[in-house]
Design a protein around this motif. Structure first.
Motif, short mmCIF file in Angstrom:
data_model
loop_
_atom_site.label_atom_id
_atom_site.label_comp_id
_atom_site.label_asym_id
_atom_site.label_seq_id
_atom_site.Cartn_x
_atom_site.Cartn_y
_atom_site.Cartn_z
N GLY A 14 -29.23 -16.49 4.68
CA GLY A 14 -28.49 -17.44 3.86
C GLY A 14 -27.63 -18.35 4.73
O GLY A 14 -27.61 -18.23 5.95
N SER A 15 -26.90 -19.27 4.07
CA SER A 15 -26.07 -20.21 4.83
C SER A 15 -24.97 -19.50 5.58
O SER A 15 -24.63 -19.88 6.70
N THR A 16 -24.40 -18.44 4.98
CA THR A 16 -23.29 -17.74 5.63
C THR A 16 -23.63 -16.31 6.01
O THR A 16 -23.10 -15.79 6.96
N THR A 17 -24.51 -15.64 5.22
CA THR A 17 -24.78 -14.23 5.45
C THR A 17 -26.28 -13.99 5.52
O THR A 17 -27.04 -14.56 4.75
N THR A 18 -26.68 -13.11 6.45
CA THR A 18 -28.06 -12.67 6.53
C THR A 18 -28.13 -11.25 5.97
O THR A 18 -27.41 -10.37 6.43
N LYS A 19 -28.97 -11.07 4.95
CA LYS A 19 -29.09 -9.76 4.28
C LYS A 19 -30.42 -9.12 4.65
O LYS A 19 -31.45 -9.81 4.66
N ILE A 33 -34.26 1.79 0.53
CA ILE A 33 -33.60 2.86 1.29
C ILE A 33 -32.16 2.48 1.60
O ILE A 33 -31.22 3.16 1.20
N VAL A 34 -31.95 1.38 2.30
CA VAL A 34 -30.60 0.91 2.61
C VAL A 34 -30.60 -0.61 2.69
O VAL A 34 -31.65 -1.25 2.76
N ARG A 35 -29.38 -1.16 2.71
CA ARG A 35 -29.21 -2.61 2.81
C ARG A 35 -28.11 -2.90 3.82
O ARG A 35 -27.07 -2.23 3.81
N GLY A 36 -28.34 -3.86 4.70
CA GLY A 36 -27.32 -4.25 5.66
C GLY A 36 -27.13 -5.74 5.67
O GLY A 36 -27.98 -6.48 5.16
N GLU A 37 -26.02 -6.21 6.21
CA GLU A 37 -25.81 -7.65 6.29
C GLU A 37 -24.95 -8.01 7.49
O GLU A 37 -24.21 -7.17 8.02
N ASP A 62 -28.17 1.80 11.44
CA ASP A 62 -26.99 2.68 11.41
C ASP A 62 -26.91 3.44 10.09
O ASP A 62 -26.60 4.64 10.06
N LEU A 63 -27.16 2.75 8.99
CA LEU A 63 -27.08 3.40 7.67
C LEU A 63 -28.17 4.46 7.51
O LEU A 63 -27.95 5.50 6.88
N VAL A 64 -29.36 4.18 8.07
CA VAL A 64 -30.43 5.19 8.03
C VAL A 64 -30.03 6.42 8.84
O VAL A 64 -30.26 7.56 8.42
N HIS A 65 -29.38 6.17 9.99
CA HIS A 65 -28.93 7.30 10.82
C HIS A 65 -27.89 8.12 10.08
O HIS A 65 -27.90 9.36 10.13
#
Length: 632
Positions: A14-19, A33-37, A62-65
């Motif tokens: 996105g313009s400000t955040t990558t999801k 499973i998980v979501r990061g940004e 990291d969230l998967v770990h």
């Protein structure tokens, strides 16, 4: 092409955040499973979109770990690994992008309300932002149109005009204007601006003569071959190809990102590239996919800080439309909402007195400090009142755009001989709508889901029986591009992890009749039978959880309709959600909107101030939207 995809990484730049989201097949079913940004890094000082992508994917790792799978990795040697080998990599990586302003286009057509509008539909459906529509009848002089093209510097121009075999004179004039402007692309100054010509086949040589040497001219099938036919597919495909070749390839870091976006093709032995899609185009794609697979009609809305996008799929032919209300949003454009709808329309949703000066201060503060959130209940109610108006206005614009083709001859029988209906009639039918999906901060992050349901109902006025849902973490872009390679995975995650089902709204169409019975309702709920004759002007909220269904028998009164016809009984199965079943008998009355200067449908809110406040508080309590003590 046989594919066995067990793990998928999808990002939305996105313009400000990558999801980033990680999807895996568990017990034969695709699940999130998980979501990061992470912050998007397409601008200086980074100038490389892949850095933000890798940061977001590292958060996913990291969230998967944290979940216990310590050996799982997706990145190796600074890039995303495709296909998965053991615990490293994924079987498919897909991405969407709106970074750097997304795809910005101008379109041109001979007649603004005909080929100009068809070209606009093609560009919007491909996920573009339409900066301007040029037409020979747009009342601007040629030098003004030339200045406009030079000033806007679009990523590409879609030129249409003329049915096949029709006049070529006006198409040639438009080509001359574009040629005289000598347009330069926004990105990649050493490249020629892409122009797509999708107009009268007889005008192709004239257009080539004017534009071939100055621009990167592409010719495709006419998007309006006859007055009665619109053929948007080839133009949309060409826009998508050029988006990849000219816009994405010029943006910082996108060449690497395009190389990473791959999927396995045959049991993991080989891989192939997957095109990056513009974010709005991907959202439209998941809407179209769901509508096609389930044979339903869908409306989706994404209300942001600066703009409001509305997507719809209606009619048996599954006609897709998208509109962008560029001046309606909840932070940067919040002042435009006030200017467009007026103070009176906003305050009609607010059940307490508030000085106009305080309302204006709150709106201006939100505009210059867009990340602030309401601290007091009154501020929250006011912000949600503004959201209802922003959504209502955006939907009015959408209904005006999603129409049958203008300028066509229509077959009519004798019963329609005196009808005032013309071509260009809206195809949006709230009675046949199956599901209404909301996303965007004010809807997805409302403190109570009941508030999101209330805003959707008050703004869109669903009629009959309509499911309501919100996309809580805005996964629709990633699922839209995923649907191009694996529909099963996209639809499974959309249904199970993306949507939060709010419940079902039952609302009769027709006028409010004071003191009369609107509906006779019998609903067989899991914990008993609800049966009531409900008067006009009421809200009823019944508990029915996610995954639960109930048989409903509904008899509308006084000429109203809930889907079976005026005064006709409807028996149907309705599904639950986190809010439940909402029965709305406040009416759908056509009233004149003084600010807009048009007649619009509205729920009946009493004019008398005391009655208005009393009614609003009664409905908000019935919705369980706010704590009761905050409404005293």
């Amino acid at each position: 092409m046989s594919k066995t995809i067990n793990s998928i990484l999808a990002t939305d730049c996105g313009s400000t955040t990558t999801k980033a989201i990680l999807i895996e097949k568990i017990d034969g079913v695709y699940r999130l499973i998980v979501r990061g940004e992470a912050p998007t890094t397409v601008e200086a000082p980074f100038d490389d979109v892949t850095k933000g992508v890798l940061n977001a994917v590292e958060e996913v790792e990291d969230l998967v770990h944290i979940k216990g799978n310590n050996g799982r990795l997706i990145i190796k040697d600074g890039q995303i690994v495709v296909p998965q080998q053991g615990e490293v990599g994924v079987d498919a990586y897909v991405s969407t992008s709106s970074a750097g302003g997304g795809l910005q286009m101008m379109v041109a057509g001979v007649v603004k309300s005909m080929t100009g509008e068809s070209a606009e539909r093609a560009a919007l459906g491909a996920g573009a932002i339409v900066m301007d529509v040029l037409a020979t009848n747009d009342k601007r002089l040629p030098y003004e149109q030339i200045e406009r093209i030079r000033h806007l510097r679009p990523d590409m121009i879609l030129l249409s005009g003329g049915v096949n075999g029709g006049t070529t004179k006006h198409v040639a004039e438009l080509a001359e204007i574009i040629s005289a402007a000598d347009p330069k692309p926004r990105l990649g100054s050493s490249y020629q601006l892409p122009i797509i010509f999708a107009g009268n086949v007889k005008a192709r040589d004239l257009v080539k003569k004017e534009l071939k040497d100055k621009t990167d001219l592409m010719i495709t099938d006419n998007l309006r071959p006859t007055l009665e036919q619109e053929n948007l597919g080839p133009a949309r495909d060409k826009i998508h190809d050029l988006f990849m070749e000219h816009v994405m390839a010029q943006a910082p870091g996108y060449k690497n990102l395009m190389a990473w976006a791959r999927t396995i093709t045959d049991e993991g032995q080989n891989t192939e590239n997957v095109d990056i899609m513009p974010t709005p185009g991907a959202v439209g794609n998941i809407m179209k996919t769901i509508a096609r697979l389930e044979n339903i009609e869908v409306v989706g809305v994404d209300i942001g800080g600066a703009t409001t996008d509305i997507f719809s799929v209606f009619t048996e032919d599954q006609v897709f439309n998208r509109t962008v209300s560029a001046n309606l949003g909840m932070s940067y454009s919040i002042s435009n909402v006030l200017a467009s709808t007026g103070m009176k329309n906003i305050m009609r949703w607010v059940p307490f007195e508030m000085p106009e000066k305080d309302v204006r201060n709150m709106i201006k503060n939100k505009m210059i400090r867009p990340t602030t959130i309401p601290h007091l209940a009154k501020e929250l109610i006011l912000e949600q009142a503004i959201a209802k108006e922003a959504l209502r206005l955006a939907f009015i614009q959408h209904k005006e755009f999603a129409v049958t083709l203008k300028g066509t001859q229509q077959k009519r029988d004798i019963s329609e001989a005196f009808s005032q209906a013309t071509s260009g009639k809206s195809i949006v039918n709230m009675m046949s709508l199956d599901i209404l999906v909301g996303s965007g901060g004010v809807l997805s992050h409302a403190p109570r889901r009941n508030q999101a349901a209330m805003m959707l109902i008050d703004a869109f006025l669903p009629e009959g029986v309509t499911k309501l849902a919100v996309d809580s973490i805005f996964m629709m872009p990633q699922l839209g591009v995923l649907a191009t390679i694996n529909e099963e995975a996209a639809t499974s995650v959309f249904e199970k992890d993306c949507l939060i089902h709010l419940g079902t709204c039952i609302a009769p169409s027709g006028k409010y009749k004071q003191g009369k019975i609107a509906l006779e309702v019998k609903i067989e709920l899991p914990d008993g039978v609800f049966e009531e004759e409900i008067p006009f002007g009421e809200i009823r909220l019944l508990k029915l959880d996610v995954g639960e269904n109930a048989k409903a028998t509904i008899i509308p009164k006084y000429g109203n309709d809930v889907g079976a016809g005026n005064n006709k009984e409807l028996t149907t199965t309705i599904s639950g959600g986190v809010v439940g079943i909402i029965i709305d008998t406040r009416g759908r009355t056509i009233e004149f909107d003084e600010k807009l200067g048009v007649e619009t449908k509205r729920i009946h809110i009493p004019e008398n101030e005391t009655d208005r406040v009393k009614s609003l508080k009664k409905w908000m309590i019935a919705f369980q939207a706010y704590p009761k003590d905050q409404l005293k």
